[in-house]
Motif scaffolding. Structure first.
Motif, PDB file in Angstrom:
ATOM      1  N   PRO A   1     -32.254  -6.360  57.624  1.00  0.00           N
ATOM      2  CA  PRO A   1     -31.310  -7.304  57.022  1.00  0.00           C
ATOM      3  C   PRO A   1     -30.041  -7.342  57.860  1.00  0.00           C
ATOM      4  CG  PRO A   1     -31.533  -5.310  55.675  1.00  0.00           C
ATOM      5  CD  PRO A   1     -32.512  -5.186  56.784  1.00  0.00           C
ATOM      6  N   MET A   2     -29.409  -8.493  57.887  1.00  0.00           N
ATOM      7  CA  MET A   2     -28.204  -8.672  58.705  1.00  0.00           C
ATOM      8  C   MET A   2     -27.055  -7.769  58.232  1.00  0.00           C
ATOM      9  SD  MET A   2     -28.852 -11.129  61.108  1.00  0.00           S
ATOM     10  CE  MET A   2     -30.229 -10.020  61.378  1.00  0.00           C
ATOM     11  N   SER A   3     -27.178  -7.278  56.990  1.00  0.00           N
ATOM     12  CA  SER A   3     -26.128  -6.421  56.429  1.00  0.00           C
ATOM     13  C   SER A   3     -26.517  -4.954  56.520  1.00  0.00           C
ATOM     14  CB  SER A   3     -25.918  -6.791  54.959  1.00  0.00           C
ATOM     15  OG  SER A   3     -27.165  -6.710  54.268  1.00  0.00           O
ATOM     16  N   GLU A   4     -27.335  -4.594  57.505  1.00  0.00           N
ATOM     17  CA  GLU A   4     -27.909  -3.247  57.546  1.00  0.00           C
ATOM     18  C   GLU A   4     -26.873  -2.132  57.548  1.00  0.00           C
ATOM     19  OE1 GLU A   4     -30.016  -2.293  61.112  1.00  0.00           O
ATOM     20  OE2 GLU A   4     -28.631  -3.372  62.393  1.00  0.00           O
ATOM     21  N   GLU A   5     -25.674  -2.425  58.024  1.00  0.00           N
ATOM     22  CA  GLU A   5     -24.658  -1.362  58.062  1.00  0.00           C
ATOM     23  C   GLU A   5     -24.108  -1.017  56.680  1.00  0.00           C
ATOM     24  OE1 GLU A   5     -24.400  -4.048  60.049  1.00  0.00           O
ATOM     25  OE2 GLU A   5     -24.673  -3.277  62.091  1.00  0.00           O
ATOM     26  N   PHE A   6     -24.310  -1.880  55.675  1.00  0.00           N
ATOM     27  CA  PHE A   6     -23.804  -1.514  54.353  1.00  0.00           C
ATOM     28  C   PHE A   6     -24.772  -1.763  53.206  1.00  0.00           C
ATOM     29  CE2 PHE A   6     -22.152  -5.797  53.095  1.00  0.00           C
ATOM     30  CZ  PHE A   6     -22.198  -6.431  54.333  1.00  0.00           C
ATOM     31  N   CYS A   7     -25.880  -2.460  53.446  1.00  0.00           N
ATOM     32  CA  CYS A   7     -26.854  -2.606  52.357  1.00  0.00           C
ATOM     33  C   CYS A   7     -27.654  -1.314  52.228  1.00  0.00           C
ATOM     34  CB  CYS A   7     -27.783  -3.791  52.616  1.00  0.00           C
ATOM     35  SG  CYS A   7     -28.849  -3.608  54.045  1.00  0.00           S
ATOM     36  N   THR A   8     -28.301  -1.132  51.089  1.00  0.00           N
ATOM     37  CA  THR A   8     -29.061   0.097  50.862  1.00  0.00           C
ATOM     38  C   THR A   8     -30.557  -0.218  50.758  1.00  0.00           C
ATOM     39  OG1 THR A   8     -28.904  -0.085  48.448  1.00  0.00           O
ATOM     40  CG2 THR A   8     -27.143   1.131  49.574  1.00  0.00           C
ATOM     41  N   VAL A   9     -31.367   0.826  50.964  1.00  0.00           N
ATOM     42  CA  VAL A   9     -32.818   0.643  50.907  1.00  0.00           C
ATOM     43  C   VAL A   9     -33.235   0.165  49.508  1.00  0.00           C
ATOM     44  CG1 VAL A   9     -35.048   1.805  51.092  1.00  0.00           C
ATOM     45  CG2 VAL A   9     -33.239   2.332  52.729  1.00  0.00           C
ATOM     46  N   GLY A  10     -32.589   0.702  48.469  1.00  0.00           N
ATOM     47  CA  GLY A  10     -32.903   0.258  47.107  1.00  0.00           C
ATOM     48  C   GLY A  10     -32.623  -1.220  46.920  1.00  0.00           C
ATOM     49  N   GLY A  11     -31.507  -1.681  47.498  1.00  0.00           N
ATOM     50  CA  GLY A  11     -31.180  -3.108  47.435  1.00  0.00           C
ATOM     51  C   GLY A  11     -32.174  -3.944  48.235  1.00  0.00           C
ATOM     52  N   ASN A  12     -32.573  -3.442  49.394  1.00  0.00           N
ATOM     53  CA  ASN A  12     -33.594  -4.137  50.201  1.00  0.00           C
ATOM     54  C   ASN A  12     -34.863  -4.330  49.385  1.00  0.00           C
ATOM     55  OD1 ASN A  12     -32.908  -2.323  53.343  1.00  0.00           O
ATOM     56  ND2 ASN A  12     -31.681  -3.777  52.212  1.00  0.00           N
ATOM     57  N   VAL A  13     -35.256  -3.270  48.660  1.00  0.00           N
ATOM     58  CA  VAL A  13     -36.462  -3.346  47.825  1.00  0.00           C
ATOM     59  C   VAL A  13     -36.253  -4.348  46.692  1.00  0.00           C
ATOM     60  CG1 VAL A  13     -37.905  -2.056  46.197  1.00  0.00           C
ATOM     61  CG2 VAL A  13     -37.265  -1.028  48.394  1.00  0.00           C
ATOM     62  N   ALA A  14     -35.097  -4.270  46.043  1.00  0.00           N
ATOM     63  CA  ALA A  14     -34.829  -5.147  44.898  1.00  0.00           C
ATOM     64  C   ALA A  14     -34.897  -6.618  45.294  1.00  0.00           C
ATOM     65  CB  ALA A  14     -33.466  -4.826  44.291  1.00  0.00           C
ATOM     66  N   GLU A  15     -34.420  -6.939  46.494  1.00  0.00           N
ATOM     67  CA  GLU A  15     -34.391  -8.351  46.921  1.00  0.00           C
ATOM     68  C   GLU A  15     -35.562  -8.713  47.826  1.00  0.00           C
ATOM     69  OE1 GLU A  15     -32.317 -10.488  45.657  1.00  0.00           O
ATOM     70  OE2 GLU A  15     -31.157  -8.999  44.571  1.00  0.00           O
ATOM     71  N   ASN A  16     -36.399  -7.742  48.184  1.00  0.00           N
ATOM     72  CA  ASN A  16     -37.413  -7.956  49.230  1.00  0.00           C
ATOM     73  C   ASN A  16     -36.738  -8.574  50.453  1.00  0.00           C
ATOM     74  OD1 ASN A  16     -39.829  -7.855  50.518  1.00  0.00           O
ATOM     75  ND2 ASN A  16     -40.771  -9.561  49.434  1.00  0.00           N
ATOM     76  N   ALA A  17     -35.744  -7.848  50.954  1.00  0.00           N
ATOM     77  CA  ALA A  17     -34.896  -8.366  52.016  1.00  0.00           C
ATOM     78  C   ALA A  17     -35.693  -8.753  53.251  1.00  0.00           C
ATOM     79  CB  ALA A  17     -33.835  -7.316  52.383  1.00  0.00           C
ATOM     80  N   GLY A  18     -35.256  -9.825  53.869  1.00  0.00           N
ATOM     81  CA  GLY A  18     -35.866 -10.281  55.114  1.00  0.00           C
ATOM     82  C   GLY A  18     -34.980  -9.870  56.267  1.00  0.00           C
ATOM     83  N   GLY A  19     -34.534 -10.826  57.033  1.00  0.00           N
ATOM     84  CA  GLY A  19     -33.615 -10.534  58.103  1.00  0.00           C
ATOM     85  C   GLY A  19     -34.101 -10.995  59.438  1.00  0.00           C
ATOM     86  N   GLY A  20     -33.492 -10.419  60.486  1.00  0.00           N
ATOM     87  CA  GLY A  20     -33.635 -10.948  61.827  1.00  0.00           C
ATOM     88  C   GLY A  20     -34.924 -10.621  62.539  1.00  0.00           C
ATOM     89  N   ARG A  21     -35.769  -9.775  61.963  1.00  0.00           N
ATOM     90  CA  ARG A  21     -37.014  -9.434  62.660  1.00  0.00           C
ATOM     91  C   ARG A  21     -38.258  -9.757  61.849  1.00  0.00           C
ATOM     92  NH1 ARG A  21     -34.960  -3.665  63.640  1.00  0.00           N
ATOM     93  NH2 ARG A  21     -33.449  -3.948  65.312  1.00  0.00           N
ATOM     94  N   ALA A  22     -38.059 -10.469  60.724  1.00  0.00           N
ATOM     95  CA  ALA A  22     -39.174 -10.696  59.803  1.00  0.00           C
ATOM     96  C   ALA A  22     -40.307 -11.496  60.433  1.00  0.00           C
ATOM     97  CB  ALA A  22     -38.687 -11.373  58.530  1.00  0.00           C
ATOM     98  N   VAL A  23     -39.968 -12.347  61.419  1.00  0.00           N
ATOM     99  CA  VAL A  23     -41.009 -13.170  62.029  1.00  0.00           C
ATOM    100  C   VAL A  23     -42.117 -12.297  62.614  1.00  0.00           C
ATOM    101  CG1 VAL A  23     -39.456 -13.433  64.007  1.00  0.00           C
ATOM    102  CG2 VAL A  23     -41.510 -14.786  63.899  1.00  0.00           C
ATOM    103  N   LYS A  24     -41.743 -11.192  63.233  1.00  0.00           N
ATOM    104  CA  LYS A  24     -42.761 -10.300  63.803  1.00  0.00           C
ATOM    105  C   LYS A  24     -43.158  -9.210  62.816  1.00  0.00           C
ATOM    106  CE  LYS A  24     -43.629  -7.244  67.771  1.00  0.00           C
ATOM    107  NZ  LYS A  24     -43.207  -6.931  69.150  1.00  0.00           N
ATOM    108  N   TYR A  25     -42.170  -8.627  62.149  1.00  0.00           N
ATOM    109  CA  TYR A  25     -42.442  -7.426  61.364  1.00  0.00           C
ATOM    110  C   TYR A  25     -42.626  -7.664  59.875  1.00  0.00           C
ATOM    111  CZ  TYR A  25     -41.438  -4.903  65.637  1.00  0.00           C
ATOM    112  OH  TYR A  25     -41.484  -4.437  66.917  1.00  0.00           O
ATOM    113  N   GLY A  26     -42.364  -8.895  59.419  1.00  0.00           N
ATOM    114  CA  GLY A  26     -42.482  -9.142  57.991  1.00  0.00           C
ATOM    115  C   GLY A  26     -41.251  -8.662  57.253  1.00  0.00           C
TER     116      GLY A  26
END
Lengths: 485, 485
Positions: free
Chosen positions: A144-169
């Motif tokens: 996620p573009m906010s990797e310096e302050f977002c948390t893994v729990g938040g990533n899970v809650a939102e199913n975060a995408g971001g700058g590498r999702a095209v290759k890595y999902g």
């Protein structure tokens, strides 16, 4: 701020119970500025933001269980919260009550290098996990573009995408297990250190992206990948969006390359971000920008891929292409991309950062529709995002509008924007979520029977409706703003 | 065969309604041998298999809607069925009623090469889709071992894994959209031609792997990948399982290679399969086999990866390694692997092909546990499977046991097997599903509160419990064999 006639207020008795259960030092309920910080996320000037009555800083799964038992019994609303970096109001306590912060649950419990799985608490900051994994030659592919302050729990809650999702999902691809606490306070272990699992319904995938409305995540099992040690970036300026986007099928289908990033920005976003970071490249004449990245274990292949992408860009009519031969140059390119939302915010404090998705081939048409909608409403809607996923952060800017005028203009603009995306087979959010910001727009992209299924699932997990109320779906008895826009 | 006091029988009136609704030529209800074919799947001698009262060969979504409306109104059980290649009794009509076959819905509606998405009907045979995609340089990365006769709808229903899941993931990773018909006969469009979507709960992932218990899939949107044009295989014989499995973390973590396949077989499976295909390689002295495959767009890289894997095998104590330099040799190696389940079936008509999953590093311990359980019960349990996923097809063979003796022995053997897998953080099925075969064993790997959530979700989609009853989860009023083993 919503009228709260649905939940019990946090009485002094309940507050005292909470303090007794988890320890007074973990409960903040003093009406201070610090409490107000827990009343909003990164949505600009959210009219529904409000301070919670209390924040509980859970230190353990046991703390979460105790809070949920008390809140469920007393019918007090509970809003779980990670890093507060959300962009749809998912962590905003619109009915007050308790904010349950997982930020102190920040232990990296285990990095299992034999099974290539990390077990972490939800409050771990995404980039911290990455730093711990680097010496092992491993990584968590979410970015996620906010990797310096977002948390893994938040990533899970939102199913975060971001700058590498095209290759890595997106995040969900790497979540193999969760420990969760249900609204009634039951601990459930879902999945674990296993890479395949068809033992009944896939509750892990159901919880991922459910924005804390079904259960509270207290432990995350993350599948790790071999870290791509080589990386190369290419910045390309194009005359317009059509030529920029036309590169994508050629790169993927013709040349069989899936870049690790393929980010897009229109002329306005590019210019505002470049001005802000004092970039000296000749961006003024560009009608669109693409930022490509390739990564992998082998420098020669990565270079060859970026070389091919550069040729495709040139053949598609790029005005200029710039290769980043060093990490420093790549960082300079990413700085432009990462600055865009801040530059737009700087340009218009009042704005709506959107997150529509369309089929990749429909991006040029969608961008034309956005321009048409903007013109019709005399408003500016610049656009950037994750092009290879079809995920466009169209951003409605207030400009000269007063707050009131902007708030009046916004709903019809969003409705047209979402309707256009739906018309291409797209949807209203690709990675930011519904939160409370987009609840009323759900009927644009889904049938009433699907919304009823959402309500049914919500009721299965949370019969009292106390967990993150007003997000994604609104229980029938709580009003019907899922029903009509 | 179960007593049917839960559902209405298929009366002549209902049968006549069905024929009127979809056309008499699509309804088979003549008690013929052909009807009996729809009473079982690939589970060996399933004691609960029975012919349905009727098979409806749906030709369209509209047909499915009509069948469900009639069945739901009349409370007749409906069991959806794809290719009948299932291995857990998921498509077996244990309460009789209607089998709804999707095998005639076999159109490849669209191959969208711009958006890299195929839209197909559920009855498309998996390998047929692959043949259509090949000229486009694309592929559907799912690779169930039964690809020549399983269908895409069945792959979705079971979230099928297979021989390439270690690199490409299981079926669900590629399913971006579904059209489904609910038990009440509503058509729902979930997802579509979009690569990211967080618009509410992830119903696509919930339907994937739900074994036709929540809704009937009538259209599938499959994400396509660039086809890996180069492929190389390596067969390696090891003295034992421990040395064979010890290669995996070295290949992945140390050398950063994710092979496209890493298949394992123990000495018994290897020998029986080699005998059956008249293989002349010196397999007799081997205690375990690994079959690796690497694929990608570049021949040199594929060769280098297989070379590295070969070195790791040698360093780990492999007895012999064989590289397949031609497609023909690779096919020869895969023939051994694919023959294993048939060789075991040939060895013992009565058998239980299992599907446990454990963390990869626990495979050697799990294999020792399996040997211990086999010895304790004087029964043979050979083992093969998808090693890099930790997915082991331990197969309990009847040997000299009579049918009755085997049926008595089996439940305690399975209970011990599943309990051992659970002890390592594993589970009872990685890719074959729960079906009706493993329903009663669910409590070994999940809490009662999780099973109650399954029941709740089932009731949200299917309040009358008519869709594929008795699979995955049993509604509370239908008995309590989820409650105790």
């Amino acid at each position: 701020m919503r009228e709260n006639t649905l939940f019990q207020p946090l009485t002094p008795e309940i507050l005292s119970d909470l303090k007794k259960a988890v320890g007074a030092d973990k409960v903040l309920a003093d009406g201070s500025n610090r409490l107000r910080r827990y009343g909003h996320d990164q949505v600009a000037d959210d009219p529904d933001s409000r301070a919670p009555d209390a924040v509980v800083f859970a230190g353990s799964t046991a703390d979460v269980v105790k809070v949920m038992e008390i809140a469920n019994r007393a019918h007090v609303a509970v809003t779980p919260r990670g890093g507060g970096s959300g962009l749809s109001g998912g962590a905003v306590p619109i009915y007050g009550g308790i904010v349950l912060s997982t930020e102190k649950m920040d232990a990296i419990i285990e990095v299992d290098t034999e099974n290539l799985i990390a077990v972490v608490e939800p409050g771990v900051v995404t980039s911290s996990l990455d730093q711990v994994l680097e010496p092992h030659g491993l990584f968590f592919a979410g970015y996620p573009m906010s990797e310096e302050f977002c948390t893994v729990g938040g990533n899970v809650a939102e199913n975060a995408g971001g700058g590498r999702a095209v290759k890595y999902g997106v995040t969900g691809r790497y979540i193999v297990g969760l420990e969760v606490v249900t609204p009634a306070g039951h601990v459930m272990q879902l999945g674990g250190k296993r890479l395949k699992d068809v033992t009944g319904y896939d509750l892990v995938s159901l919880i991922v992206g459910s924005e804390g409305t079904l259960a509270i995540v207290t432990k995350v099992f993350v599948r790790l990948m071999p870290r791509p040690v080589h990386r190369s970036a290419l910045l390309a300026f194009f005359p317009d969006t059509t030529t920029a986007i036309s590169t994508l099928p050629r790169i993927v289908s013709t040349h069989r390359i899936i870049p690790s990033s393929a980010e897009y920005a229109d002329a306005f976003c590019l210019r505002e971000a470049c001005l802000m970071v004092r970039e000296t490249l000749p961006y003024e004449t560009a009608g669109a920008m693409m930022l490509f990245e390739s990564d992998g274990p082998d420098a020669a292949i990565v270079d060859r891929e970026i070389g091919t992408i550069e040729s495709v860009c040139a053949a598609s009519g790029a005005l200029h292409t710039y290769r980043a031969d060093t990490e420093k140059t790549a960082a300079r390119f990413w700085k432009i991309r990462k600055q865009i939302p801040w530059a737009l915010k700087h340009h218009a404090k009042l704005n709506a950062l959107e997150d529509i998705v369309v089929p990749v081939a429909s991006i040029p048409s969608m961008v034309r529709d956005i321009a048409r909608i903007a013109e019709e409403h005399s408003i500016r809607i610049p656009c950037f995002g994750h092009a290879a996923d079809g995920n466009l952060h169209a951003t409605v800017l207030a400009g000269d509008d007063s707050e009131q005028s902007f708030r009046e203009k916004l709903p019809p603009v969003l409705e047209q924007l979402y309707t256009a995306a739906a018309g291409y087979g797209g949807t209203i959010s690709g990675e930011h979520g519904i939160g409370h910001k987009r609840v009323k727009y759900l009927p644009i992209v889904m049938s009433q029977s699907q919304i009823e299924i959402f309500r049914g699932i919500k009721a299965v997990f949370d019969p009292n409706g106390i967990l993150n109320p007003g997000k994604i779906v609104v229980a029938a008895e709580h009003g019907d703003y899922n029903r009509a826009v």
